[in-house]
Design an enzyme around this catalytic site. Structure first.
Site, PDB file in Angstrom:
ATOM      1  N   ALA A  89      34.801  53.141  44.157  1.00 35.16           N
ATOM      2  CA  ALA A  89      35.684  52.860  44.725  1.00 35.16           C
ATOM      3  C   ALA A  89      36.581  52.585  43.912  1.00 35.16           C
ATOM      4  O   ALA A  89      35.688  51.863  42.550  1.00 35.16           O
ATOM      5  CB  ALA A  89      35.746  51.928  45.647  1.00 35.16           C
ATOM      6  N   MET A  90      37.942  51.838  43.457  1.00 37.50           N
ATOM      7  CA  MET A  90      38.533  51.260  41.844  1.00 37.50           C
ATOM      8  C   MET A  90      40.092  51.062  42.878  1.00 37.50           C
ATOM      9  O   MET A  90      40.911  50.966  43.881  1.00 37.50           O
ATOM     10  CB  MET A  90      39.432  52.675  41.807  1.00 37.50           C
ATOM     11  CG  MET A  90      39.831  52.283  40.370  1.00 37.50           C
ATOM     12  SD  MET A  90      39.180  51.382  39.682  1.00 37.50           S
ATOM     13  CE  MET A  90      40.377  50.144  38.427  1.00 37.50           C
ATOM     14  N   ASN A 143      43.195  49.787  42.154  1.00 37.43           N
ATOM     15  CA  ASN A 143      43.793  50.005  41.688  1.00 37.43           C
ATOM     16  C   ASN A 143      45.468  49.200  42.769  1.00 37.43           C
ATOM     17  O   ASN A 143      45.280  49.237  43.392  1.00 37.43           O
ATOM     18  CB  ASN A 143      44.684  51.571  41.930  1.00 37.43           C
ATOM     19  CG  ASN A 143      43.819  52.213  41.516  1.00 37.43           C
ATOM     20  OD1 ASN A 143      43.559  52.329  40.670  1.00 37.43           O
ATOM     21  ND2 ASN A 143      43.300  53.758  42.585  1.00 37.43           N
ATOM     22  N   GLU A 171      36.713  45.445  46.763  1.00 39.30           N
ATOM     23  CA  GLU A 171      38.445  46.258  46.166  1.00 39.30           C
ATOM     24  C   GLU A 171      38.864  45.130  46.446  1.00 39.30           C
ATOM     25  O   GLU A 171      39.898  44.993  45.201  1.00 39.30           O
ATOM     26  CB  GLU A 171      38.693  47.461  46.356  1.00 39.30           C
ATOM     27  CG  GLU A 171      37.550  47.971  46.258  1.00 39.30           C
ATOM     28  CD  GLU A 171      36.759  48.776  44.612  1.00 39.30           C
ATOM     29  OE1 GLU A 171      37.284  48.311  43.784  1.00 39.30           O
ATOM     30  OE2 GLU A 171      35.447  48.995  45.029  1.00 39.30           O
TER      31      GLU A 171
END
Length: 896
Positions: free
Chosen positions: A297-298, A300, A331
């Protein structure tokens, strides 16, 4: 390795003129050096981007855009410029003056000193760019089921410049105002909620200016996503409620359970806002489940992306939901640690990843239904850290990161697992309330700014009153893993000597100060229970514990009760004897799991024969009540097989006997598991992954064609593919026809990847040679990176050492050219899955010779993987020798 030139060299090589510099040292494929980033950060401030994009569906077309970068410059200087990877500059102006000779290198747009001025500057660039096929930058995916097109971005650590020209470094935070033109069927998502969208065949989406944050957490996602909007937003203390949305591909949407996602998201936002003492800063919270994602996952800002591998095409287990909860909360923690307060440079990546990892497990255990998550932390994340910290490639949690290329290699078990474990140790040392107050102070002081390690440690030290300079040096800035063991003696049933002994490897000999909890165990009927637990600080080679003298002599002593310490545990002789006999009588699941980990460490250190470990496991599992412990122990069955000698007929008999015994055990466990339960799925998956005898393969085929059925279990498509792949690996002739059969039923992207894996995993030299040419040849692969990963996973299997040896030199000879031609994403996949080792001394020599000849040329991520492959191959040889010795000893004893 690619070298990054000094600032003095930059000054000599850059020539400025009104038409723009004619050359620059940095070209496409190079990263950004810390020196270059420091130069820019010392000159540039107050950055703002006005960005407009036009997105097309067609792959050859790519996209076009224009960006105006506004920034303040303390003084014009050579060496300044915008990062822009792999695109085309079609027009450019600086402070209103057109630049006709841009000097674009493929990676860098130099800014002429003669056009810049002290104070406010404005650079306008119009550009074109193709869509990414590697997963970095702006990635394009066409769904093979319905041919709908989706695009999304992934930028960490240095890929925002693949979307648009920018100053792509974490300490040049900026605001972003975005306008996107896209097909009308698409929804467009970015870091702010859109202010408006209008149009017919094509729509224009306008996003208001964002708060200030780093380029790597900016994002742009678009496509005909299925959108779920939560009925109930998340509360925000003192502010507007936080709207929640979830996105997924249309063809995958039927497998998504949005309520699970929204429940955990609301719980997490409430927990973090209270814990950090700072409200969520970004207005809305979107989560997108995207195809072909390179990582898990990231984070952002306000538009988090997740890999589709978290979505199961069958009934979800508790483990599946737990994994989603942990990654969602990981995240989300980044919205504070990373997005709101950001490291200055990648040497402090731990401030992002270590803290998000630690906080996600805390949030899971305190705010969700998954209250036993610290068991999962030990079994997964911390065990990863212990493994990584004993490799030749270990490094300090905070160390030198001279470039973004090195940063790419540092997303590992040290930064995530060890860093999180050390934070858990520090919280135990300071006390949880003081630790939290320190975190709150750090957040308040540095919101929307950049920070470094000393800022964080200063806040913790101020809140706790404990000076942390020595702790920081030993734990964060020095590599290596300590080992702790207990040395004690009893007389007349009482303890007369007790100390904690600490050791360190010769490569990293530091002995640290640890805070731990020592537990003394004794019998209570048919249970082994903790009689006493004592918190102890130890720091030297031997630390006496006088207040335990005179207590009843224990039957077991565990030196890290509760798992607050970060140290490898070596069991004392009496405890080891008791563990081997009575491990199953320990009351707490975490304690049993930690005992099993200590035993497995002995296998990895070639101190305990792997077959002895497996015999203990086979006897223990039937009475183990916790599925997490069952899963943890049973995952080693395949590894034990890999560690069994393979030299002659006697060894083959030994292996065949082991395979037969474990297959029967797993099949029996599957038959006895209640229908539809998580236990049933666990034993089904374990059997499929292990089966390889003729009888085992026949059972797999029977499950595929319906002759065998598992009561109460419907085989989902991904489990059917697992059956096909396992048959193909061990009986290609019978497995091969099933690839086409399953593809006919499963035209999805998952199906395409499974089919590739099943084809390549066959023990067929010609098939493997063809795929080596396709993905490792002179030309770039014609398939996306995500499918390349499936191919590389199937090439070199532990079950096929002869094929590995036949193909090894071909692959090794091609790596230097690949190292020059391919990006870090590809090289990381190659290094992780396709280093040709076969657990033999000849294989050790081959890899060592490769490193001797080519190691200095390799990019950090590939060099690291090559070194790890060699070390693990050498370990395998030692463990096989230990098992051979144990087998010979048993044979000799049997003849007398």
């Amino acid at each position: 390795m690619r070298r990054f030139l000094s600032l003095a060299c930059l000054a000599l090589l850059l020539v400025s003129c009104h038409r723009g510099p004619s050359s620059h040292v940095r070209v496409q494929g190079d990263g950004l050096s810390q020196e270059e980033a420091a130069l820019r950060a010392s000159r540039i401030s107050d950055v703002r981007y006005d960005l407009s994009m036009s997105l097309e569906t067609g792959e050859p077309v790519g996209y076009t855009g224009a960006v105006t970068a506004h920034f303040k410059l303390s003084q014009p200087d050579d060496g300044l410029g915008l990062d822009f990877g792999g695109g085309k500059v079609t027009a450019m102006s600086v402070n209103g003056a057109a630049v006709t000779d841009v000097g674009y290198s493929g990676a860098f747009i130099p800014l002429s000193k003669g056009l810049l001025k002290a104070g406010q500057n404005e650079v306008h660039v119009e550009f074109q760019h193709g869509y990414s096929t590697s997963g970095s930058g702006l990635y394009r995916f066409e769904d093979p089921e319905d041919h709908k097109v989706y695009v999304y971005t992934d930028f960490e650590p240095f890929d925002a410049n693949q979307l648009f020209p920018c100053f792509d470094q974490p300490d040049l935070k900026a605001t972003y105002q975005l306008t996107v033109e896209a097909p009308s069927a698409w929804v467009v998502v970015s870091s702010n909620k859109e202010a408006s969208s209008e149009g017919d065949a094509r729509k224009t989406w306008k996003f208001p200016e964002t708060p200030k944050f780093s380029t790597y957490v900016f994002s742009l996602h678009a496509g005909p996503y299925k959108v779920w909007t939560a009925d109930e937003p998340a509360p925000s203390p003192g502010g507007q409620p936080i709207p929640l949305r979830l996105f997924a591909r249309q063809s995958l949407a039927k497998y998504v359970h949005p309520d699970d996602w929204f429940t955990v998201t609301r719980q997490g936002l409430a927990f973090y806002q209270e814990y950090f003492g700072v409200p969520y800063a970004f207005g809305k919270y979107d989560q997108l489940i995207v195809p072909d994602f390179n990582s898990g996952a990231m984070e952002n800002v306000a538009a988090v992306t997740f890999s589709e591998r978290y979505i199961k095409r069958g009934a979800s287990t508790r483990e599946d939901r737990e994994n989603i909860a942990e990654v969602v909360l990981h995240e989300m923690a980044h919205m504070w640690f990373g997005d709101l307060v950001t490291m200055r440079w990648w040497d402090d990546l731990w401030l992002n990843e270590s803290f998000a990892t630690y906080m996600s497990y805390m949030a899971c255990s305190e705010a969700t239904e998954f209250t036993d998550m610290w068991q999962g932390f030990f079994d997964d994340t911390k065990s990863w850290a212990y493994w990584e910290d004993q490799l030749v490639t270990t490094h300090p949690i905070v160390g030198e990161v001279p470039s973004t290329a090195q940063a790419f290699a540092n997303f590992d078990g040290i930064t995530y697992g060890k860093g999180a474990s050390v934070l858990k140790q520090l919280s135990f040392l300071l006390g949880a309330p003081k630790f939290r107050e320190g975190v709150r102070d750090y957040m308040r002081k540095h919101a929307f700014q950049n920070a470094v390690m000393n800022d964080f440690m200063e806040s913790l030290s101020t809140a706790s009153g404990v000076p942390l300079g020595a702790w920081t040096q030993s734990w964060l800035k020095t590599a290596g893993l300590n080992t702790v063991t207990v040395d004690y003696a009893c007389k007349d049933g009482k303890i007369v000597r007790f100390s904690l002994n600490q050791s360190a490897p010769s490569e990293h000999p530091l002995q640290r100060e640890h805070r731990t909890q020592v537990a003394l165990y004794g019998r209570d009927g048919d249970h082994m229970v903790m009689k006493r637990a004592h918190q102890i600080t130890y720091h030297a080679e031997s630390t006496p514990v006088p207040h335990l003298l005179g207590l009843d002599c224990p039957e077991m002593v565990l030196p890290n009760q509760g798992d607050f310490d970060y140290a490898k545990t070596r069991l004392d002789p009496e405890t080891l004897k008791a563990i081997k006999k009575d491990l199953g009588k320990l009351d707490e699941p975490l304690t049993r799991m930690m005992a099993w980990r200590a035993l497995w460490d002995m296998v990895l250190d070639a101190e305990l024969p792997p077959l002895e470990f497996s015999e203990m496991a086979l006897g223990f599992i039937p009475t183990e009540p916790e599925i997490r412990v069952q899963r943890s122990v049973s995952e080693h069955f395949v590894e034990v097989l890999h560690y069994l000698p393979l030299r002659g007929s006697a060894d083959r008999v030994l292996r065949d006997t082991y395979v037969e015994k474990v297959e029967k055990f797993l099949w029996d466990r599957l038959a006895q598991a209640p229908g539809g339960t998580d236990q049933q799925k666990l034993w089904f998956d374990r059997f499929v992954a292990f089966a390889r005898s003729q009888d085992g393969i026949q059972k797999l085929l029977g499950l595929l064609d319906g002759r065998l059925r598992v009561r109460g279990m419907d085989l989902d498509q991904d489990r059917r593919w697992a059956l096909v792949a396992q048959v193909c690996e061990f009986d290609a002739e019978k497995g091969r026809p099933w690839i086409a059969k399953e593809q006919a039923h499963d035209p999805s992207e998952n199906g395409a990847k499974w089919a590739l894996f099943a084809a390549v995993v066959q023990p067929d030299l010609k098939v493997k040679q063809e795929w080596i040419q396709n993905v490792l040849g002179d030309k770039a692969p014609t398939i996306p990176q995500a499918r390349v990963r499936s191919v590389l996973r199937g090439l070199f299997r532990p079950s096929q050492p002869e094929l590995v040896d036949q193909l090894a030199q071909r692959v090794l000879d091609g790596i230097p050219a690949l190292n020059k031609a391919r990006d870090e994403v590809f090289l990381g996949t190659l290094g992780r899955y396709a280093m040709p080792v076969s657990c033999a001394e000849a294989s050790n020599r081959r890899m060592q010779q490769f490193l001797d000849h080519h190691g200095s040329e390799l990019l950090p991520v590939l060099l690291k993987d090559a070194k790890v492959s060699l070390q693990e191959d050498e370990r395998c040889v030692r463990i096989r020798a230990r098992q051979a010795q144990a087998t010979q000893t048993a044979s000799n004893e049997g003849t007398h």
